[in-house]
Design an enzyme around this catalytic site. Sequence first.
Site, PDB file in Angstrom:
ATOM      1  N   TYR A  18      24.226   6.341 -38.377  1.00 14.34           N
ATOM      2  CA  TYR A  18      24.576   7.558 -37.636  1.00 14.34           C
ATOM      3  C   TYR A  18      25.856   7.344 -36.824  1.00 14.34           C
ATOM      4  O   TYR A  18      26.777   8.170 -36.844  1.00 14.34           O
ATOM      5  CB  TYR A  18      23.402   7.932 -36.719  1.00 14.34           C
ATOM      6  CG  TYR A  18      23.516   9.271 -36.033  1.00 14.34           C
ATOM      7  CD1 TYR A  18      23.118  10.436 -36.685  1.00 14.34           C
ATOM      8  CD2 TYR A  18      24.010   9.380 -34.726  1.00 14.34           C
ATOM      9  CE1 TYR A  18      23.204  11.678 -36.058  1.00 14.34           C
ATOM     10  CE2 TYR A  18      24.097  10.613 -34.099  1.00 14.34           C
ATOM     11  CZ  TYR A  18      23.690  11.751 -34.763  1.00 14.34           C
ATOM     12  OH  TYR A  18      23.775  12.973 -34.134  1.00 14.34           O
ATOM     13  N   SER A  56      29.246  13.772 -32.226  1.00 17.61           N
ATOM     14  CA  SER A  56      28.166  13.381 -31.317  1.00 17.61           C
ATOM     15  C   SER A  56      28.774  12.481 -30.242  1.00 17.61           C
ATOM     16  O   SER A  56      29.862  11.919 -30.447  1.00 17.61           O
ATOM     17  CB  SER A  56      27.120  12.578 -32.111  1.00 17.61           C
ATOM     18  OG  SER A  56      26.203  11.930 -31.253  1.00 17.61           O
TER      19      SER A  56
HETATM   20  P1  NAD Z   1      18.370  19.873 -36.878  1.00 13.73           P
HETATM   21  O1  NAD Z   1      17.505  18.922 -37.633  1.00 13.73           O
HETATM   22  O2  NAD Z   1      17.739  20.971 -36.112  1.00 13.73           O
HETATM   23  O3  NAD Z   1      19.463  20.519 -37.827  1.00 13.73           O
HETATM   24  C1  NAD Z   1      20.060  19.835 -38.881  1.00 13.73           C
HETATM   25  C2  NAD Z   1      20.454  20.862 -39.896  1.00 13.73           C
HETATM   26  O4  NAD Z   1      21.011  20.191 -41.036  1.00 13.73           O
HETATM   27  C3  NAD Z   1      19.250  21.676 -40.402  1.00 13.73           C
HETATM   28  O5  NAD Z   1      19.631  23.008 -40.596  1.00 13.73           O
HETATM   29  C4  NAD Z   1      18.930  20.986 -41.706  1.00 13.73           C
HETATM   30  O6  NAD Z   1      18.259  21.852 -42.609  1.00 13.73           O
HETATM   31  C5  NAD Z   1      20.330  20.654 -42.180  1.00 13.73           C
HETATM   32  N1  NAD Z   1      20.362  19.666 -43.245  1.00 13.73           N
HETATM   33  C6  NAD Z   1      19.758  18.447 -43.295  1.00 13.73           C
HETATM   34  N2  NAD Z   1      19.974  17.872 -44.483  1.00 13.73           N
HETATM   35  C7  NAD Z   1      20.748  18.735 -45.199  1.00 13.73           C
HETATM   36  C8  NAD Z   1      21.286  18.717 -46.505  1.00 13.73           C
HETATM   37  N3  NAD Z   1      21.086  17.698 -47.338  1.00 13.73           N
HETATM   38  N4  NAD Z   1      22.008  19.784 -46.909  1.00 13.73           N
HETATM   39  C9  NAD Z   1      22.211  20.853 -46.092  1.00 13.73           C
HETATM   40  N5  NAD Z   1      21.713  20.916 -44.844  1.00 13.73           N
HETATM   41  C10 NAD Z   1      20.986  19.871 -44.410  1.00 13.73           C
HETATM   42  O7  NAD Z   1      19.264  18.945 -35.937  1.00 13.73           O
HETATM   43  P2  NAD Z   1      20.400  19.306 -34.867  1.00 13.73           P
HETATM   44  O8  NAD Z   1      20.084  18.482 -33.675  1.00 13.73           O
HETATM   45  O9  NAD Z   1      20.589  20.757 -34.746  1.00 13.73           O
HETATM   46  O10 NAD Z   1      21.661  18.624 -35.572  1.00 13.73           O
HETATM   47  C11 NAD Z   1      22.809  19.349 -35.969  1.00 13.73           C
HETATM   48  C12 NAD Z   1      24.024  18.455 -35.869  1.00 13.73           C
HETATM   49  O11 NAD Z   1      24.232  18.120 -34.501  1.00 13.73           O
HETATM   50  C13 NAD Z   1      23.878  17.138 -36.641  1.00 13.73           C
HETATM   51  O12 NAD Z   1      25.104  16.812 -37.256  1.00 13.73           O
HETATM   52  C14 NAD Z   1      23.577  16.153 -35.530  1.00 13.73           C
HETATM   53  O13 NAD Z   1      23.967  14.845 -35.851  1.00 13.73           O
HETATM   54  C15 NAD Z   1      24.404  16.726 -34.392  1.00 13.73           C
HETATM   55  N6  NAD Z   1      23.989  16.272 -33.060  1.00 13.73           N
HETATM   56  C16 NAD Z   1      22.756  16.549 -32.569  1.00 13.73           C
HETATM   57  C17 NAD Z   1      22.414  16.093 -31.303  1.00 13.73           C
HETATM   58  C18 NAD Z   1      21.080  16.383 -30.689  1.00 13.73           C
HETATM   59  O14 NAD Z   1      20.770  15.815 -29.630  1.00 13.73           O
HETATM   60  N7  NAD Z   1      20.253  17.239 -31.251  1.00 13.73           N
HETATM   61  C19 NAD Z   1      23.331  15.362 -30.550  1.00 13.73           C
HETATM   62  C20 NAD Z   1      24.577  15.093 -31.094  1.00 13.73           C
HETATM   63  C21 NAD Z   1      24.908  15.555 -32.351  1.00 13.73           C
END
Ligand code: NAD
Length: 258
Positions: free
Chosen positions: A153, A140
């Site tokens: 985080y 991130s």
């Molecule tokens: P999201 O909530 O749509 O996806 C998260 C995924 O992780 C989902 O598929 C969820 O089911 C899964 N998950 C959660 N707990 C779990 C567990 N215990 N076991 C297995 N799977 C689990 O969110 P996202 O935004 O798509 O996030 C995905 C990644 O991207 C994360 O690591 C997040 O930190 C990172 N990220 C997101 C953003 C953003 O702005 N959305 C920015 C930077 C980094």
Amino acid sequence: MMTLQGKTAVITGSNSGIGLGIARELARAGADVVLNSFTDRAQDHELAAQIATEFGVSARYLAADMSKAQECRDLIKEAGACDILVNNAGIQHVSPVEDFPTESWDAIIAINLSSAFHTTAVAVPMMRAAGWGRVVNIASAHGLTASPFKSAYVAAKHGVVGLTKTVALETAEDPITCNAICPGYVLTPLVEAQIPDTMKKYDMSREDVIKKVMLERQPSREFATVEQLGGSTVFFCSDAAAQITGTTLSVDGGWTAL
Ligand code: NAD
């Protein structure tokens, strides 16, 4: 172009958001994909079936809870092959450090950081045996900078960047690379969930929270998309990226240039 034909990709946390976007772009590039989350619903398996039909690849959904060490390790074993490992599962909790619940800290460290250690530990020997491998960790902008109220985080994501560099050095003489992608804000369920609280906190409309709080950090004033993150992952898997290892790729509209 089918560049990843014959490769199997395991993407943790891929039944929604960025993980699903990455799975779709890897499948578009020809990779067989293994989707994952902790649930085991008909709709999870249906997502894999849709990808198989749309892109003509093999696609499976394997339930495994990334907060549990053994389930992380078993996921990779059950996949049977893991040429491309995308450590993407992640959760968020926002709270001042003095009020931060211990269980939220533990869950974030387990899912956002430790899961990547466990899956990588099993996948690297498989990649060595296969003679090719790519580890792509979804960190991130918070792996490179901090924001208040996100202690767990930010700590986990900085940890992911450190793990990325270490695994890259340990695999540097193998045909394996390990890199991290550092997204800025992407409008996924994880970010959607932060909007109502932020609206309350600042007494703002949804539109103002998006523009004045979230995208205020992002000089482009636009969200990054899941397709762009999928494209970045495909790039790390390409021959052009064979000598790129141990580094981060920011997809953040200029956030970390500030
Ligand atoms: P999201 O909530 O749509 O996806 C998260 C995924 O992780 C989902 O598929 C969820 O089911 C899964 N998950 C959660 N707990 C779990 C567990 N215990 N076991 C297995 N799977 C689990 O969110 P996202 O935004 O798509 O996030 C995905 C990644 O991207 C994360 O690591 C997040 O930190 C990172 N990220 C997101 C953003 C953003 O702005 N959305 C920015 C930077 C980094």
